[in-house]
Scaffold this active site. Structure first.
Site, PDB file in Angstrom:
ATOM      1  N   HIS A   1     -13.783  -7.019  19.893  1.00 24.39           N
ATOM      2  CA  HIS A   1     -15.319  -5.858  19.949  1.00 24.39           C
ATOM      3  C   HIS A   1     -14.778  -4.922  21.185  1.00 24.39           C
ATOM      4  CE1 HIS A   1     -17.623  -7.891  16.972  1.00 24.39           C
ATOM      5  NE2 HIS A   1     -16.410  -7.624  16.591  1.00 24.39           N
TER       6      HIS A   1
ATOM      7  N   ARG B   1     -14.460   1.587   1.503  1.00 20.93           N
ATOM      8  CA  ARG B   1     -13.744   0.533   1.886  1.00 20.93           C
ATOM      9  C   ARG B   1     -14.722  -0.359   1.653  1.00 20.93           C
ATOM     10  NH1 ARG B   1      -8.902   4.033   3.266  1.00 20.93           N
ATOM     11  NH2 ARG B   1      -7.814   3.673   1.316  1.00 20.93           N
TER      12      ARG B   1
ATOM     13  N   ARG C   1     -16.972   1.812  -2.647  1.00 23.02           N
ATOM     14  CA  ARG C   1     -15.915   1.006  -3.635  1.00 23.02           C
ATOM     15  C   ARG C   1     -16.430  -0.216  -3.351  1.00 23.02           C
ATOM     16  NH1 ARG C   1      -9.619   1.207  -2.725  1.00 23.02           N
ATOM     17  NH2 ARG C   1      -9.818  -0.366  -1.002  1.00 23.02           N
TER      18      ARG C   1
ATOM     19  N   GLU D   1      -6.604   4.285 -10.505  1.00 21.70           N
ATOM     20  CA  GLU D   1      -5.272   4.056  -9.843  1.00 21.70           C
ATOM     21  C   GLU D   1      -4.130   3.206 -10.490  1.00 21.70           C
ATOM     22  OE1 GLU D   1      -6.667   1.288  -5.913  1.00 21.70           O
ATOM     23  OE2 GLU D   1      -7.981   1.046  -7.677  1.00 21.70           O
TER      24      GLU D   1
ATOM     25  N   ASN E   1      -2.837   5.899  -3.538  1.00 24.25           N
ATOM     26  CA  ASN E   1      -1.546   4.764  -3.076  1.00 24.25           C
ATOM     27  C   ASN E   1      -1.283   4.127  -4.592  1.00 24.25           C
ATOM     28  OD1 ASN E   1      -2.361   6.538  -1.091  1.00 24.25           O
ATOM     29  ND2 ASN E   1      -3.932   4.907  -1.031  1.00 24.25           N
ATOM     30  N   ASP E   2      -2.073   3.799  -5.559  1.00 22.47           N
ATOM     31  CA  ASP E   2      -1.450   1.969  -5.256  1.00 22.47           C
ATOM     32  C   ASP E   2      -1.135   2.793  -7.552  1.00 22.47           C
ATOM     33  OD1 ASP E   2      -1.756  -0.159  -4.952  1.00 22.47           O
ATOM     34  OD2 ASP E   2      -4.000   0.428  -4.622  1.00 22.47           O
TER      35      ASP E   2
ATOM     36  N   ARG F   1       4.228  -0.137  -3.187  1.00 22.03           N
ATOM     37  CA  ARG F   1       4.002   0.841  -1.897  1.00 22.03           C
ATOM     38  C   ARG F   1       4.318   0.215  -0.216  1.00 22.03           C
ATOM     39  NH1 ARG F   1      -3.002   0.583  -2.022  1.00 22.03           N
ATOM     40  NH2 ARG F   1      -3.088   0.803  -0.050  1.00 22.03           N
TER      41      ARG F   1
ATOM     42  N   CYS G   1      -8.574   9.974  -3.755  1.00 22.32           N
ATOM     43  CA  CYS G   1      -8.877   9.122  -2.625  1.00 22.32           C
ATOM     44  C   CYS G   1      -7.629   8.053  -1.977  1.00 22.32           C
ATOM     45  CB  CYS G   1      -9.997   8.227  -2.666  1.00 22.32           C
ATOM     46  SG  CYS G   1     -10.099   6.967  -3.559  1.00 22.32           S
TER      47      CYS G   1
END
Ligand code: PEP
Ligand code: MG
Length: 574
Positions: A190, A297, A333, A432, A455-456, A466, A503
């Protein structure tokens, strides 16, 4: 002398050392003491715990008011302090073993800390530092000694310590801390997270730093290579000063570009939003330069912890993000776990092909209570800002309808509880998976917006993992098939007057983002570090010219020709 460690924040700092060696008033763990009155000791413990709880809540409030990301850390400390098992063990030590409250705290916290340290999981091991932070707060209450901390420093210094507790880093006198050097810590501690969010150069894990460095001596902390240099003089010092100034100038320049208006030369306004995992300082600083969050995310909240986050914990996090962005849209998401993102707390079964397995929405639909919990938390947070929901890994219209059923159940539960929420919260999908892209006209009737997860989409369309460098040459986002699919999705959603965002990483690279603008997408959602490049590119290009190019390039056979043409177009624009 040169000491090495783990670089946390880039940047170079030059300054005098101040070693931080707090006397924490810690007492050892002692055995039973026949003379004590268990009732009184129990009472002492409860009072101390309540005071510490209030102190931590005050820190949570303060951090949230200042828009600091680390309020989550203190929030987690409150939860740890309230842990039933921990409290029951402390009470047992006092009542059954006749231990003083302070000794009972030492015994139980030491045991819990040791348990975490022996898990072998670096991320869980780091949480032991959080427990020792709470332990010290409790012990200081018992001893009545004032707490030594770093909130008021005599002047600009490089802080050198064995380790910093999360609260040391969180309450730092930021204007006077030039850099942080510690013997302990790692990227996931942290302290590192907080140092990172402050943008202070930091090098952690420097063995022997406290004994090798002297108070008052001048050191160079190089947060790029992870080195601490002592006895630097002459030409070498000049070189470090130049490098430091150059890095500061670059940072300022990038900050300036980020504020540019994202309007193309021919007047088209492109939305620019942020991709984020947590409310870090970087994200907070970038708020004024963007139109909102295009991808939050949320699965990161579930990782590296023994239990999934409760509805209440999620609600607090989502609410803080929604509030931080005021009226700007925050696209939350829903859980995208599975694939390469595993969460021990969910005990996901082993799968031969996890990217083709029970991932994201599929996992949520197979565990409706897990999904409903997240949806309830998000719905409750929706009254504190401008939240919208986005479903990942949608492969069919059935998926969308099944998700909507669970969403309605979550809404009914909140109505029964009398808790407010945005009844018409917008719902969108990530495009995606090629199957949903191909029926985008049907999907567009069911939802409010789409965001293309390139990306996907690229990995599933090209059948190229990927993350596997061996097939990187097959993973080409500018392949004509990708371009045609993106164009198909954009046109289908636009026909119904609905917006399309991107995105995936394709939106953060100026060359591929130029292609996306030509293909008609409305907004790009990118990581903080990609903002300057994108904000520089947009005002330099013509959307009309980009569209003409893309109409032509979609018909090209070879990806390399498309890549070259786009690079040339960008070079001529910049
Ligand atoms: C994507 O797939 O493009 C995306 C943005 O989602 P993630 O990278 O989180 O899978
Ligand atoms: Mg994805």
């Amino acid at each position: 002398m040169k000491l090495s460690g783990i670089p946390i924040n880039s940047g170079i700092a030059i300054g005098r050392v101040m070693r931080y060696l707090p006397d924490c008033g810690e007492k050892g763990e002692k055995a039973r003491d026949a003379a004590i009155c268990a009732e009184e000791e129990l009472d002492r413990y409860r009072r101390a715990a309540e005071e510490v709880r209030q102190e931590l809540k005050q820190l949570v409030r303060q951090a949230s008011e200042e828009g600091q990301a680390h309020s989550d850390i203190f929030y987690a400390h409150v939860a740890m302090l309230e842990d039933k098992m921990l409290n029951a063990e402390i009470a047992d030590c006092i009542t059954k073993e006749h231990m003083r409250a302070s000794n009972a705290v030492c015994r139980v916290f030491n045991r819990f800390e040791a348990m975490l340290r022996h898990t072998g999981e670096p991320l869980i091991q780091e949480r032991a530092a959080d427990l020792s932070d709470i332990r010290l707060r409790l012990l200081q209450r018992f001893s009545g000694q004032p707490r030594h901390d770093l909130s008021k420093l005599p002047g600009p210094v490089v802080v050198v310590a064995k380790d910093l507790l999360p609260s040391d880093t969180a309450t730092l006198d930021r204007k006077n801390v030039l850099a942080i050097v510690t013997e302990g810590g790692s990227l996931t501690s942290h302290s590192a997270i907080i140092a990172c969010s402050y943008g202070i150069p930091a090098v952690l894990g420097v063995s022997g730093a406290v004994s090798k460095l002297r108070d008052g001596e001048t050191v160079v902390v190089d947060g790029v290579s992870g080195c601490v240099h002592t006895q630097v003089a002459g030409e070498e010092m000049k070189r470090f000063c130049l490098l430091r100034d150059q890095m500061l100038r670059e940072k300022e320049r990038a900050m300036g570009v980020r504020n540019a208006q994202p309007i193309t030369k021919d007047g088209r306004r492109i939305g620019v939003k942020l991709n984020m995992e947590a409310l870090t300082q970087d994200v907070l600083d970038a708020r004024s330069c963007v139109d909102g969050v295009g991808l939050f995310r949320t699965e990161f909240l579930y990782m590296d912890r023994p239990e999934p986050p409760s509805e209440e914990e999620q609600f607090q996090v989502y609410r803080r993000v929604a509030e931080a962005f005021g009226g700007k849209a925050v696209t939350l998401r829903t859980l995208d776990l599975g694939g390469d993102k595993q969460a021990g707390c969910l005990n996901l079964p082993h799968e031969e092909n996890p990217f083709l397995g029970s991932r994201a929405l599929r996992l949520c639909l197979s565990r409706p209570e897990l999904f409903r919990t997240q949806l309830r938390a998000a719905l409750r947070a929706s009254v504190y800002g401008n939240l919208q929901l986005m479903l990942p890994m949608v492969s069919s219209v059935e998926d969308i309808r099944a998700a909507r059923v669970v969403l309605e159940q979550a809404k009914t539960q909140l109505r029964e509880r009398g808790q407010p929420f945005q009844a018409h919260i917008p719902v969108g999908i990530m495009v995606e998976i090629p199957s949903i892209a191909l029926v985008a006209d049907l999907a567009a009737r069911e939802v409010d917006f789409a965001s293309i997860g390139t990306n996907d989409l690229c990995q599933y369309l090209m059948a190229a993992d990927r993350k596997n460098p061996a097939v990187a040459t097959y993973y080409r986002t500018l392949h004509p098939a990708m371009l045609r699919l993106i164009s198909l999705v954009t046109e289908a959603f636009h026909r119904l007057g609905k917006q399309v965002s991107v995105c995936g990483e394709m939106g953060g690279n100026p060359v591929t983002a130029l292609a996306l603008i030509g293909l008609g997408v409305d907004s790009l959602s990118v990581g903080v570090s990609a903002l300057p490049g994108i904000k520089k590119m947009i005002p330099s290009i013509s959307a009309h010219e980009a569209k003409n190019q893309m109409d032509r390039l979609q018909k090209q056979c070879l990806t390399k020709d498309i890549e070259r043409a786009l690079q040339e177009l960008l070079d001529s624009a910049l």
